[in-house]
Write a protein that holds these residues in place. Structure first.
Motif, PDB file in Angstrom:
ATOM      1  N   GLY A  86       0.833  -1.146  -0.033  1.00 10.74           N
ATOM      2  CA  GLY A  86      -0.159  -0.068   0.066  1.00 10.74           C
ATOM      3  C   GLY A  86       0.848   1.328   0.137  1.00 10.74           C
ATOM      4  N   ASN A  87       2.215   1.126  -0.004  1.00 16.24           N
ATOM      5  CA  ASN A  87       3.266   2.237  -0.203  1.00 16.24           C
ATOM      6  C   ASN A  87       3.807   2.402  -1.201  1.00 16.24           C
ATOM      7  OD1 ASN A  87       2.309   3.064   2.589  1.00 16.24           O
ATOM      8  ND2 ASN A  87       3.719   1.700   3.609  1.00 16.24           N
ATOM      9  N   PHE A  88       4.133   3.565  -1.848  1.00 18.99           N
ATOM     10  CA  PHE A  88       4.664   3.708  -3.094  1.00 18.99           C
ATOM     11  C   PHE A  88       5.908   4.729  -3.054  1.00 18.99           C
ATOM     12  CE2 PHE A  88       0.391   2.351  -3.792  1.00 18.99           C
ATOM     13  CZ  PHE A  88       0.783   1.142  -4.496  1.00 18.99           C
ATOM     14  N   PHE A  89       6.903   4.502  -3.480  1.00 19.70           N
ATOM     15  CA  PHE A  89       8.171   5.639  -3.374  1.00 19.70           C
ATOM     16  C   PHE A  89       7.708   6.630  -4.604  1.00 19.70           C
ATOM     17  CE2 PHE A  89      10.798   1.894  -1.872  1.00 19.70           C
ATOM     18  CZ  PHE A  89      10.655   2.565  -0.613  1.00 19.70           C
ATOM     19  N   ASP A  90       7.313   6.697  -5.741  1.00 26.11           N
ATOM     20  CA  ASP A  90       7.057   7.567  -6.758  1.00 26.11           C
ATOM     21  C   ASP A  90       5.537   7.014  -7.323  1.00 26.11           C
ATOM     22  OD1 ASP A  90       8.047   9.196  -8.392  1.00 26.11           O
ATOM     23  OD2 ASP A  90       7.867   7.911 -10.163  1.00 26.11           O
ATOM     24  N   ARG A  91       4.853   8.321  -8.032  1.00 25.23           N
ATOM     25  CA  ARG A  91       3.561   8.503  -8.452  1.00 25.23           C
ATOM     26  C   ARG A  91       3.701   7.501  -9.594  1.00 25.23           C
ATOM     27  NH1 ARG A  91       1.162  14.184  -9.284  1.00 25.23           N
ATOM     28  NH2 ARG A  91      -0.664  13.662  -8.246  1.00 25.23           N
ATOM     29  N   SER A  92       4.935   7.231 -10.489  1.00 21.85           N
ATOM     30  CA  SER A  92       4.658   6.160 -11.497  1.00 21.85           C
ATOM     31  C   SER A  92       4.285   4.920 -11.123  1.00 21.85           C
ATOM     32  CB  SER A  92       5.837   6.475 -12.314  1.00 21.85           C
ATOM     33  OG  SER A  92       6.966   6.037 -11.454  1.00 21.85           O
ATOM     34  N   GLU A  93       4.616   4.644 -10.070  1.00 19.63           N
ATOM     35  CA  GLU A  93       4.048   3.215  -9.374  1.00 19.63           C
ATOM     36  C   GLU A  93       2.775   2.914  -9.078  1.00 19.63           C
ATOM     37  OE1 GLU A  93       6.686   2.725  -6.020  1.00 19.63           O
ATOM     38  OE2 GLU A  93       8.564   2.838  -7.317  1.00 19.63           O
ATOM     39  N   LEU A  94       1.915   4.140  -8.958  1.00 24.23           N
ATOM     40  CA  LEU A  94       0.470   4.114  -8.474  1.00 24.23           C
ATOM     41  C   LEU A  94      -0.184   3.572  -9.617  1.00 24.23           C
ATOM     42  CD1 LEU A  94       0.104   7.422  -6.957  1.00 24.23           C
ATOM     43  CD2 LEU A  94       0.006   5.361  -5.779  1.00 24.23           C
ATOM     44  N   PRO A  95      -1.637   3.095  -9.433  1.00 22.94           N
ATOM     45  CA  PRO A  95      -2.294   2.674 -10.654  1.00 22.94           C
ATOM     46  C   PRO A  95      -2.651   3.602 -11.686  1.00 22.94           C
ATOM     47  CG  PRO A  95      -3.435   2.086  -8.391  1.00 22.94           C
ATOM     48  CD  PRO A  95      -1.979   2.823  -7.990  1.00 22.94           C
ATOM     49  N   LYS A  96      -2.985   3.351 -12.780  1.00 27.66           N
ATOM     50  CA  LYS A  96      -2.831   4.375 -13.769  1.00 27.66           C
ATOM     51  C   LYS A  96      -3.794   5.654 -13.577  1.00 27.66           C
ATOM     52  CE  LYS A  96      -1.702   4.994 -18.259  1.00 27.66           C
ATOM     53  NZ  LYS A  96      -0.236   5.261 -18.591  1.00 27.66           N
ATOM     54  N   ARG A  97      -4.862   5.381 -13.044  1.00 27.65           N
ATOM     55  CA  ARG A  97      -5.750   6.526 -12.672  1.00 27.65           C
ATOM     56  C   ARG A  97      -5.043   7.441 -11.775  1.00 27.65           C
ATOM     57  NH1 ARG A  97     -10.620   4.209  -8.363  1.00 27.65           N
ATOM     58  NH2 ARG A  97      -8.899   3.457  -6.929  1.00 27.65           N
ATOM     59  N   PHE A  98      -4.126   7.201 -10.918  1.00 26.68           N
ATOM     60  CA  PHE A  98      -3.342   8.134 -10.229  1.00 26.68           C
ATOM     61  C   PHE A  98      -2.144   8.678 -10.527  1.00 26.68           C
ATOM     62  CE2 PHE A  98      -5.860   5.488  -7.095  1.00 26.68           C
ATOM     63  CZ  PHE A  98      -6.801   6.206  -6.641  1.00 26.68           C
ATOM     64  N   GLN A  99      -1.940   8.431 -11.717  1.00 26.71           N
ATOM     65  CA  GLN A  99      -0.667   8.746 -12.196  1.00 26.71           C
ATOM     66  C   GLN A  99      -0.718  10.336 -12.913  1.00 26.71           C
ATOM     67  OE1 GLN A  99       1.034   5.900 -14.998  1.00 26.71           O
ATOM     68  NE2 GLN A  99       1.272   4.254 -13.274  1.00 26.71           N
ATOM     69  N   ARG A 100       0.424  10.661 -13.208  1.00 27.80           N
ATOM     70  CA  ARG A 100       0.547  12.098 -13.966  1.00 27.80           C
ATOM     71  C   ARG A 100      -0.110  12.046 -15.258  1.00 27.80           C
ATOM     72  NH1 ARG A 100       5.462  12.232 -10.851  1.00 27.80           N
ATOM     73  NH2 ARG A 100       5.321  13.735  -9.463  1.00 27.80           N
ATOM     74  N   LEU A 101      -1.032  12.964 -15.780  1.00 30.64           N
ATOM     75  CA  LEU A 101      -1.465  13.120 -17.161  1.00 30.64           C
ATOM     76  C   LEU A 101      -0.473  13.556 -18.012  1.00 30.64           C
ATOM     77  CD1 LEU A 101      -5.021  14.369 -16.327  1.00 30.64           C
ATOM     78  CD2 LEU A 101      -4.276  12.018 -16.600  1.00 30.64           C
ATOM     79  N   THR A 102      -0.300  13.184 -19.131  1.00 29.78           N
ATOM     80  CA  THR A 102       0.457  13.705 -20.198  1.00 29.78           C
ATOM     81  C   THR A 102       0.012  15.021 -20.635  1.00 29.78           C
ATOM     82  OG1 THR A 102      -0.716  12.415 -21.927  1.00 29.78           O
ATOM     83  CG2 THR A 102       1.514  11.438 -20.924  1.00 29.78           C
ATOM     84  N   TRP A 103       0.799  15.992 -21.083  1.00 26.60           N
ATOM     85  CA  TRP A 103       0.236  17.258 -21.546  1.00 26.60           C
ATOM     86  C   TRP A 103       0.112  17.344 -23.018  1.00 26.60           C
ATOM     87  CZ3 TRP A 103       1.308  22.199 -18.624  1.00 26.60           C
ATOM     88  CH2 TRP A 103       1.371  22.112 -17.369  1.00 26.60           C
ATOM     89  N   THR A 104      -1.082  17.765 -23.354  1.00 23.86           N
ATOM     90  CA  THR A 104      -1.222  18.201 -24.829  1.00 23.86           C
ATOM     91  C   THR A 104      -0.231  19.229 -25.410  1.00 23.86           C
ATOM     92  OG1 THR A 104      -2.715  19.763 -24.639  1.00 23.86           O
ATOM     93  CG2 THR A 104      -3.365  17.258 -24.706  1.00 23.86           C
ATOM     94  N   GLN A 105      -0.092  19.143 -26.634  1.00 25.36           N
ATOM     95  CA  GLN A 105       0.850  20.141 -27.179  1.00 25.36           C
ATOM     96  C   GLN A 105      -0.043  21.662 -27.180  1.00 25.36           C
ATOM     97  OE1 GLN A 105       3.727  19.699 -28.541  1.00 25.36           O
ATOM     98  NE2 GLN A 105       4.017  21.760 -28.838  1.00 25.36           N
ATOM     99  N   ALA A 106      -1.204  21.651 -27.123  1.00 25.18           N
ATOM    100  CA  ALA A 106      -2.222  22.945 -26.921  1.00 25.18           C
ATOM    101  C   ALA A 106      -1.811  23.583 -25.497  1.00 25.18           C
ATOM    102  CB  ALA A 106      -3.351  22.686 -27.091  1.00 25.18           C
ATOM    103  N   GLU A 107      -1.596  22.705 -24.566  1.00 28.23           N
ATOM    104  CA  GLU A 107      -1.461  23.180 -23.182  1.00 28.23           C
ATOM    105  C   GLU A 107       0.081  23.463 -22.835  1.00 28.23           C
ATOM    106  OE1 GLU A 107      -4.288  20.036 -20.461  1.00 28.23           O
ATOM    107  OE2 GLU A 107      -2.319  19.162 -21.118  1.00 28.23           O
ATOM    108  N   ILE A 108       1.051  22.813 -23.697  1.00 26.91           N
ATOM    109  CA  ILE A 108       2.362  23.118 -23.781  1.00 26.91           C
ATOM    110  C   ILE A 108       2.520  24.702 -24.270  1.00 26.91           C
ATOM    111  CG2 ILE A 108       4.832  22.811 -24.504  1.00 26.91           C
ATOM    112  CD1 ILE A 108       3.867  19.727 -24.160  1.00 26.91           C
TER     113      ILE A 108
END
Length: 120
Positions: A86-108
């Motif tokens: 139940g513990n994680f060292f990084d956000r990338s180890e979490l389930p997909k719904r809790f991971q960081r979203l990728t930025w779109t080109q328009a947002e960048i």
């Protein structure tokens, strides 16, 4: 030119103090336990407190810094490095719904332009 003086002449403070200010004759500065302390007593000495204290693990371990400097013992002997259940060292180890979203080109482009590209 002294408009401020004229305005402040009739000013009455809204706060009122009762009586003259007095300092207590004697103040007790002896140490006492915090009212919310679970044990309601002070430690006998700093050394006995340090034996039981924890900060990122027990403070009274006898390896590492106190027995010959940094690197005196191998890192593997300090304990496991895997995160517990139940513990994680990084956000990338979490389930997909809790991971960081990728930025779109328009947002960048909106961030890089300070938002000005949104109002062309």
């Amino acid at each position: 030119m002294n408009a401020t003086k004229t305005l402040l002449q009739g000013r009455q403070p809204m706060i009122r103090f009762l009586g003259k200010r007095t300092m207590p004759a004697k103040v007790d500065h002896t140490p006492h336990p915090h009212p919310a302390s679970p044990t309601n007593n002070l430690p006998e000495s700093f050394a006995s407190y340090r034996q039981k204290a924890q900060q990122h693990g027990p403070l009274n371990q006898q390896h590492g810094f106190s027995s010959g400097g940094i690197g005196a013992t191998p890192g593997g002997s300090l304990g496991p490095i895997e995160a517990g259940k139940g513990n994680f060292f990084d956000r990338s180890e979490l389930p997909k719904r809790f991971q960081r979203l990728t930025w779109t080109q328009a947002e960048i482009e909106a961030v890089e332009s300070g938002g000005a590209s949104l109002y062309q």
